[in-house]
Design a protein around this motif. Sequence first.
Motif, PDB file in Angstrom:
ATOM      1  N   ALA A  16      68.704  28.685  24.210  1.00 31.20           N
ATOM      2  CA  ALA A  16      69.685  28.744  23.126  1.00 31.20           C
ATOM      3  C   ALA A  16      70.333  27.388  22.879  1.00 31.20           C
ATOM      4  N   LEU A  17      70.342  26.517  23.893  1.00 31.82           N
ATOM      5  CA  LEU A  17      70.911  25.178  23.734  1.00 31.82           C
ATOM      6  C   LEU A  17      69.871  24.156  23.287  1.00 31.82           C
ATOM      7  N   GLY A  18      68.658  24.621  23.008  1.00 33.28           N
ATOM      8  CA  GLY A  18      67.616  23.719  22.522  1.00 33.28           C
ATOM      9  C   GLY A  18      66.702  23.178  23.598  1.00 33.28           C
ATOM     10  N   HIS A  19      66.871  23.637  24.839  1.00 34.56           N
ATOM     11  CA  HIS A  19      66.008  23.167  25.919  1.00 34.56           C
ATOM     12  C   HIS A  19      64.603  23.756  25.774  1.00 34.56           C
ATOM     13  N   ILE A  20      63.608  22.932  26.040  1.00 32.85           N
ATOM     14  CA  ILE A  20      62.232  23.423  26.162  1.00 32.85           C
ATOM     15  C   ILE A  20      62.044  23.752  27.640  1.00 32.85           C
ATOM     16  N   VAL A  21      61.858  25.026  27.944  1.00 29.73           N
ATOM     17  CA  VAL A  21      61.959  25.517  29.315  1.00 29.73           C
ATOM     18  C   VAL A  21      60.588  25.860  29.884  1.00 29.73           C
ATOM     19  N   GLY A  22      60.334  25.358  31.084  1.00 37.15           N
ATOM     20  CA  GLY A  22      59.172  25.767  31.853  1.00 37.15           C
ATOM     21  C   GLY A  22      59.627  26.597  33.039  1.00 37.15           C
ATOM     22  N   VAL A  23      58.882  27.632  33.371  1.00 38.36           N
ATOM     23  CA  VAL A  23      59.228  28.503  34.499  1.00 38.36           C
ATOM     24  C   VAL A  23      57.999  28.654  35.391  1.00 38.36           C
ATOM     25  N   THR A  24      58.179  28.417  36.688  1.00 40.59           N
ATOM     26  CA  THR A  24      57.094  28.665  37.628  1.00 40.59           C
ATOM     27  C   THR A  24      57.461  29.869  38.481  1.00 40.59           C
ATOM     28  N   GLY A  25      56.517  30.744  38.706  1.00 43.11           N
ATOM     29  CA  GLY A  25      56.762  31.935  39.502  1.00 43.11           C
ATOM     30  C   GLY A  25      55.466  32.612  39.874  1.00 43.11           C
ATOM     31  N   ASP A  26      55.567  33.587  40.768  1.00 44.20           N
ATOM     32  CA  ASP A  26      54.353  34.272  41.203  1.00 44.20           C
ATOM     33  C   ASP A  26      54.510  35.778  41.312  1.00 44.20           C
ATOM     34  N   GLY A  27      55.741  36.293  41.280  1.00 47.30           N
ATOM     35  CA  GLY A  27      55.965  37.706  41.507  1.00 47.30           C
ATOM     36  C   GLY A  27      56.059  38.505  40.233  1.00 47.30           C
ATOM     37  N   VAL A  28      55.986  39.824  40.388  1.00 47.02           N
ATOM     38  CA  VAL A  28      56.100  40.708  39.235  1.00 47.02           C
ATOM     39  C   VAL A  28      57.473  40.572  38.589  1.00 47.02           C
ATOM     40  N   ASN A  29      58.506  40.325  39.386  1.00 49.47           N
ATOM     41  CA  ASN A  29      59.851  40.176  38.832  1.00 49.47           C
ATOM     42  C   ASN A  29      60.006  38.894  38.028  1.00 49.47           C
ATOM     43  N   ASP A  30      59.087  37.958  38.211  1.00 50.66           N
ATOM     44  CA  ASP A  30      59.143  36.696  37.471  1.00 50.66           C
ATOM     45  C   ASP A  30      58.541  36.821  36.077  1.00 50.66           C
ATOM     46  N   SER A  31      57.777  37.899  35.842  1.00 54.85           N
ATOM     47  CA  SER A  31      56.971  37.989  34.620  1.00 54.85           C
ATOM     48  C   SER A  31      57.775  37.923  33.329  1.00 54.85           C
ATOM     49  N   PRO A  32      58.911  38.640  33.195  1.00 49.01           N
ATOM     50  CA  PRO A  32      59.672  38.519  31.943  1.00 49.01           C
ATOM     51  C   PRO A  32      60.108  37.084  31.664  1.00 49.01           C
ATOM     52  N   ALA A  33      60.553  36.378  32.698  1.00 50.63           N
ATOM     53  CA  ALA A  33      60.978  34.985  32.514  1.00 50.63           C
ATOM     54  C   ALA A  33      59.791  34.098  32.177  1.00 50.63           C
ATOM     55  N   LEU A  34      58.640  34.346  32.804  1.00 51.64           N
ATOM     56  CA  LEU A  34      57.433  33.572  32.509  1.00 51.64           C
ATOM     57  C   LEU A  34      57.023  33.733  31.046  1.00 51.64           C
ATOM     58  N   LYS A  35      57.127  34.977  30.564  1.00 53.07           N
ATOM     59  CA  LYS A  35      56.711  35.255  29.194  1.00 53.07           C
ATOM     60  C   LYS A  35      57.682  34.674  28.178  1.00 53.07           C
ATOM     61  N   LYS A  36      58.983  34.713  28.507  1.00 55.41           N
ATOM     62  CA  LYS A  36      60.004  34.221  27.581  1.00 55.41           C
ATOM     63  C   LYS A  36      60.033  32.701  27.518  1.00 55.41           C
ATOM     64  N   ALA A  37      59.691  32.042  28.604  1.00 53.40           N
ATOM     65  CA  ALA A  37      59.766  30.581  28.666  1.00 53.40           C
ATOM     66  C   ALA A  37      58.839  29.941  27.646  1.00 53.40           C
ATOM     67  N   ASP A  38      59.176  28.716  27.252  1.00 54.12           N
ATOM     68  CA  ASP A  38      58.275  27.968  26.367  1.00 54.12           C
ATOM     69  C   ASP A  38      56.943  27.719  27.060  1.00 54.12           C
ATOM     70  N   LEU A  39      56.996  27.577  28.377  1.00 50.03           N
ATOM     71  CA  LEU A  39      55.771  27.395  29.146  1.00 50.03           C
ATOM     72  C   LEU A  39      55.923  28.122  30.483  1.00 50.03           C
ATOM     73  N   GLY A  40      55.232  29.247  30.620  1.00 50.03           N
ATOM     74  CA  GLY A  40      55.225  29.983  31.880  1.00 50.03           C
ATOM     75  C   GLY A  40      54.103  29.479  32.761  1.00 50.03           C
ATOM     76  N   ILE A  41      54.415  29.162  34.004  1.00 53.52           N
ATOM     77  CA  ILE A  41      53.425  28.605  34.931  1.00 53.52           C
ATOM     78  C   ILE A  41      53.312  29.552  36.126  1.00 53.52           C
ATOM     79  N   ALA A  42      52.160  30.180  36.298  1.00 56.32           N
ATOM     80  CA  ALA A  42      51.956  31.150  37.374  1.00 56.32           C
ATOM     81  C   ALA A  42      51.079  30.554  38.469  1.00 56.32           C
ATOM     82  N   MET A  43      51.147  31.192  39.638  1.00 55.33           N
ATOM     83  CA  MET A  43      50.322  30.791  40.783  1.00 55.33           C
ATOM     84  C   MET A  43      49.036  31.617  40.789  1.00 55.33           C
ATOM     85  N   ASN A  44      47.921  30.990  41.080  1.00 59.06           N
ATOM     86  CA  ASN A  44      46.647  31.699  41.076  1.00 59.06           C
ATOM     87  C   ASN A  44      46.419  32.486  42.360  1.00 59.06           C
ATOM     88  N   ILE A  45      46.649  31.854  43.515  1.00 52.13           N
ATOM     89  CA  ILE A  45      46.311  32.475  44.795  1.00 52.13           C
ATOM     90  C   ILE A  45      47.351  33.530  45.181  1.00 52.13           C
TER      91      ILE A  45
END
Length: 1149
Positions: free
Chosen positions: A753-782
């Motif tokens: 909302a403040l104009g930040h371009i946001v990247g989110v890194t996460g690996d859990g199911v609870n991280d998924s909403p934030a990963l999807k909402k972020a400008d760039l969601g970064i997930a772990m493969n392993i």
Amino acid sequence: MSDTVQPDDATLPRHESAPTHVAFPEAPQDVNEEKRLGQMRPKGVEMKREMTKEDIELAAAGYDHLDEEKKATDGAKVENVDIVEHEYTFEELGSKLHTTIDTKDPASTHGLTTQEAQERLARDGYNILTPPKKKSAFQKYMDCLLTMFNILLIIAGILEYVLLGVDYKDNFQNTYLGGILIAVAFLNAFIEFYQLQKSEAILASFLAMIPPSCRVVRDGTLTSIPAAELVKGDIVLLRTGDKTPADLILFGATDLRVDNSNLTGESEPQERKPLPAGSKVRPVEAENLVFNSTLVVNGEGWGVVVRTGDHTFIGQIASLTGGESGNQSPLGVEIGRFVMLISTIAIVFAIVFFIVGITTAYKGKKVTSVVTFAVSILVAFVPEGLPSVVTLLLSIAAKRMAAQNVLVKDLQGVETLGSVHQIYHLLTGTLTRNQMTVTNLWSGERMYSAFQSNNDEQDVESFNIDKGGMRELVDVAALNSRIKFDRTDVPFDKRAILGDATETGLIRFAGRYVGDFDAHVKGHPKVFEVPFNSQNKWALVILNKPHANGSLTLYIKGAPERVLGKCTTYLKDGQMLPITDEFKREYDSSYDYMASRGHRVIACAQLLLPADQYSVDHVFSKNDGLYPETDYCFVGLVSLEDPPKHGVREAIGTLRLAGIKVMMVTGDHPKTAEAIARKINLILGDTRESLSVKTGRPIEDIYEDEVSAVVVHGDDIDGLQGWQWDQIFSKQEIVFARTSPKHKLEIVKHAQALGHIVGVTGDGVNDSPALKKADLGIAMNISGSDVSKEAANMILLDDNFASTVKGVAEGRQIFVNLKRSIQYTISHSTPEVFPQLLYVIVPLPLPLSAILILVIDLGFELLVALSFAWDKPETVDGLMRMPPRKPVSENSINRLKRRALRRTKTLRRDPETADILRPSRFSVVLSKIKAPFTRIFWEEALEPSDAETLVDKKLLSYSYLEAGMIEMIGPLLAYFVVFYHNGFTPKDLRTAQLNGNYFTKSSGDFINSRGQTISASKQVDALAQSQSIVYLGIFIIQCFNVFAVKAKFRFPFGKNAIANKYNFLGILAGAALGMFIIYTPPLHVVFGGSVHLSPLYWLIPIAFGILLLAWSCVRVLLMRKSLEEARVKDIKGLMMFPTMRTMSMRSRH
């Protein structure tokens, strides 16, 4: 009364240079660990500033839209599905699927053999859904063809054929020109289409590297296989975070809840459990059936596969699952705006100078030549190859990033990673190794070390199972657990443990002291269980474990503040004593001792259930609270160390030096989170708490502008107001601790909302909403769950956060390369357009024909523009010491908020409910038409900004005015020199062109100002030579421009400037094409070249090319100061050396 809000404890800020922020008021009275222990969270010092109503409204304006909840989606129409297996009893299910099911001990089920599975796979096919219908190749090609640039070319080509029909003889050359223009449009569309198809194939091959997997029992062994290889009759284990791989009937489950919202629209997770007699309700309501692609949000379960592939529930309603989305990325929007800008300029110039031509120099004469000129203007302005160049550059970058273990699912995501301002790390498995090791234990007011260490205090004893409370702690770790082993026929220390990192660390520790681990667990079977979840933050189990007063024992473990809140006594030397203030002080001290070292702290408690209240067959229920929830006996604390991954500290340091704010969002205790953050460069400065300890001043006397770091407790997040969010994001170092899943999403939303371009890194199911909402969601493969990988735009194939640094560097470089390519491509517009204007205004013989302009744009220039994709960074760390290209500052935030406030005040609301009334489509269109005629529109459009866009003022200035003018003057000078050598002075050229009967094969002799007679053949050859030198002049100077556009940090010389061999291949191809067109007589009919053009004339554009390089050097000197000022300054205290595991630094005695 004054309309202001006066904060308490008003005092002046201590530092004039620091930005003024407002401190927190008293935190909301939510329960948290400090308050449970009878303490109050510090208020914080309020700043001396008055907040008017306008201030408060402005602070809240940017966040208003976050309060509007999305309406729940309608449930899918799921009535007509053909599924009946949920009605079968367990016996019927086993016989129909030809498999065995052990309902008493699901983990002991043998499952199918490998051979049986292979036979069923061959019979039934793979467990995959038919993909949703996508656009056909023809539709995709038409999308590429019907772009603004190509439409302009097609219209221009059709116009040429119209002129041919009007006057065939005089416009015979239009036969070639019209055909070439139309062919170029189709060819350009094909190039872009081919690149898109190729990039889609590359991305598909990358995604094939990370297929969804599942846990299945084959040959009696629990193993992980690709979900596509599941067959009917397979036994599958589901755990929290899994995506159900097929339709399953449950025969064993513990507190299993699934999210069916994507199928049925149910917003709440649904409980699923085994039903031995089956279920007679609709499939969607059956409690024993879990559907393919639904998410397990809690608990675990064992199920047998009854449907696979298109026969599953979701397979039968696949038409409802949607197709492709049409969302355009920020980079795509910027390119679209640039295309519209250039197209508008081209159309306006063509129309204006067409009117100028027919009203001045060509007044009363044939207009066909002026129409051809207008077409030339269109062609000169339009960079025809740009769309395909952009696609190819991004494809090459994506392939290069994949080689560095960074998989980009969306091409535009390549550049987005280079633009991020903030990266949020959802801690587990992202920054740390996710390998927990027990370090300390505290029980009975005594601290023990799990191994000998010189890092502990003198009074810390070595662990001994016989010490008071230690056996109970080991039992809680061993028996209150949900881990699984890959196999049980090998010694304990050789087994692979399937479970989360914390439980794995506890089991590894407990297994060393229990003896026969399997016998110990089986000897104390579970009677009742409440698994850990992110809301409770504890796990509880009731076991058949006899004691002096009965047969049942309750064990609980979890967040210390939550567990202690349920306790009234504590265990000391085998005795239960009431919890006192003295115990709480010892508890606080021990908790701080563990957490301040960055260790995760788990509390354990027990309750020995009396036989007179709880018999062996007592029925417990979690839904009705029919189990003991209070009056537990506190056993002790266990700390586990999860060391940072190798390279994380340096990676975070590098990102911070690149102007990216790295933050941590974790469920850990604030002290644990802060300690880990200090180990890995996330926090270097003081928080108010740490500064208070250093200076001995009370926290209440510490001003917010004295500290640069903040640790925000999750309990405070829900009550934060707009100005408080502003204050948090103004800090340089931020950690969010004790957060719940919903907090992660809220944090991302407020940052955006403040104009930040946001990247989110996460690996859990609870991280998924934030990963999807972020400008760039970064997930772990392993370590990442399937749902987190699906939600993310980018996947780290090796789970190494250091790969993010490579991705950021690559993203920034691809933006630079794209910009260079565009800057280079449109530099030729001025030398192509200006001669056309001379043709109309002076007039002069046409210096450059439309066909030669096309050869420039789609001949050598397209190849050279593509070659920029392989450019290396100009300096070793130049780009990684510059801030993000769209920096967020106080000015940019206020600008956003002012606009949001204006929009908020113009919204119509329902007078009764105050809900926003959406305007009609007609109103929206009408407001867009009116907008350019309002003052606010132009104020916003012309408001200065620090953001660097793909096509900005500096780029346009360089391409059209600086390099463009040099490239225009050089070829024009050569043009006049060639004509002069052939007997035409500039005055003679104007005279001949005004006459209109020269420079054709049928022209009469021309007598120049010196009295010389020039025949028709010499006139035609002179024009051909002059047009040829203009074409070659632009090519030659553009060869120098290849290196000039690279000069930003350094001069355009040296190894880095010439390191790209593809630049030289493009130049070589362009030279070969130029020589072929100019010096091949059969082509002169179309292109108008001449074999008589002397190479000596090339020296003129070469001299101007050298001049262009000299000017680029001057630009470097002029920009050097501003670049140095923009460069991110060194950060004091940054540790750029590898992290080492704490234990490796401890000496053993």
